[in-house]
Scaffold this active site. Sequence first.
Site, short mmCIF file in Angstrom:
data_model
loop_
_atom_site.label_atom_id
_atom_site.label_comp_id
_atom_site.label_asym_id
_atom_site.label_seq_id
_atom_site.Cartn_x
_atom_site.Cartn_y
_atom_site.Cartn_z
N ARG A 166 0.86 -1.18 0.00
CA ARG A 166 0.00 0.00 0.00
C ARG A 166 0.90 1.23 0.00
NH1 ARG A 166 -2.74 2.88 4.95
NH2 ARG A 166 -4.04 4.35 3.85
N GLU A 217 -9.33 -3.74 2.25
CA GLU A 217 -8.30 -3.09 1.44
C GLU A 217 -7.20 -4.07 1.05
OE1 GLU A 217 -8.55 0.16 4.42
OE2 GLU A 217 -7.80 1.39 2.78
#
Length: 408
Positions: A93, A386
Site C-alpha cells: 500500500r 483493502e
Amino acid sequence: MKILVINSGSSSLKFKLFVLPELSVSASGLIEEIGDERSPARLRYQTGPGDTRTISKTLHLTEHRQAISAMTELLRESGTMNNVEDLAAIGHRVVHGGEDFHEPVLLDAKIIHTIEELVPLAPLHNPANLAGIRVSRELAPDTPQVAVFDTAFHQTIPEHAYLYALPRKLYKNNKVRRYGFHGTSHGYVAGQAAQYLGRPLKELRVISLHLGNGASAAAIHNGKCIDTSMGLTPLEGLIMGTRSGDLDPAILFYLSRETGLDMDGLDRMLNKQSGLKGICGENDMRQITESAARGDNRAKLALTMFCYRLKKYIGSYMAALGGVDCLIFTGGIGENSSLVRKMSCEGLQPFGITVDPIRNDQHHQNTYAIQAGESNTKILVIPTNEELEIARQTLQVITTTPLQPDQM
Ligand code: AMP
C-alpha cells in the site's frame, strides 16, 4: 503460490498472506510501536480463516527492517510460508501517488524514485511505505513487487472538482489540488455493491462513505470517481476521530495572531486534537455512543455534528451525481454503528433515501441491505477489505505486465 500484502505505517506494519488462485487468507498480522524506545513492539498474528487463535508477542524492534524480518520468521515458523520463493508477488500500500499514478504499478528503481519525490505531499505516510518497499526488495530480490496507491482511484475526478479556487500557479508549481484518499476501499466496496445488486457498476450512481478513524466520502458515477471529500491531505472533508475536516481557513490566521500558535502547533491541533476528540474529548465512536446513551451532552453533540456533516456530503454528492442508486456504509463506524447510519440518513426520505430500522439494527458478516421497501436508493453495509483489493490488483499487474530484471 501466495501473495503477501504489506501496509507499513510510520510505527506499524500490517500484513496479510493470500493463497492463489482464490486469494484465501492464510495468515494475517499487525506489528505496532516499531521504533518506540519507551515500549517494545507488539505483534498480533493469526493464521486463518479456520484458525481463530491470535498469537501475541512482545519484541524489541527499532526499525521496519527488523519488523519485516520478524514477520517472515513468524510466517516460516507457522509453516504458512516456507521461503520467499513461495511468493508470486508482494503488494504494497502506498498512500500518495500524486498525479503520477492512476493505477497500480510494478516497482522498479524509477518508480521508487517518483514515490520519494512525492514525500512532501505525504510526509508521514510515504516514507513509511517506502521503508517497507526497500526492505522487502532486499529480502525478496527475485519477487515482483507492486505498489497500490490510495490516491489512484480518485484520479478520474474532473478538473472542476479537483482544483481549489486558488492562484493557478499553486497547482502548476506546487501540485496543490484535491487528491483524495481511501481509494482502494472506495473502489473495493463500489465493486462489491454492484456484485450484490447484480447490476453493472458502469450503470450505477454510488455514494461511498468510508467511516473509520479517518473518514471520507466518494461520489462514483458509472464506476468512475467524480468527487471525494479528502483533499491535498486527509484533513479535509468529514469530521474524523481527531481531524477537523472542513473549516474556514481564516481560522488559522486568526488563531496564529490571537494565540501565537506556530505552524507545527496548528498542524497538531487540526490533525490530532480536533474532530470528535476536540468536540467531546473522546475519538472512539463506540465510547462516544455509550457516553451519549448515558446522557453525556458533549458526546451527543459530537454524534450530531458527525452525522450532520455526513448528511451534507450525501446531499451534495446526490447533486453532483444527479441522484443516487446506492449509498454504501463501510469502515469501523460505517460497518458497526447503526446509530450513525440512522442519524446521517434522517430527513432524507424526500430524496428517496429511507433506512429500515429493523434491518439497520441487524448485524451480518457480509454485505447487507438496510433500506426500507419504499426507498429508491439501496443502502448497503459493506465490510471493506483493502488488503484483498491490494492482492487482487497485485495479481492483475503481475499477470498483465511483462517483467524487466529490475522489477523482480
Ligand atoms: P477503523 O479506523 O475503520 O478501524 O474504525 C475505527 C472506528 O470504528 C472507531 O471510532 C471505533 O470506535 C469505531 N467502531 C468500531 N466498532 C464500533 C461499534 N460497534 N459501534 C460504534 N463504533 C464502532
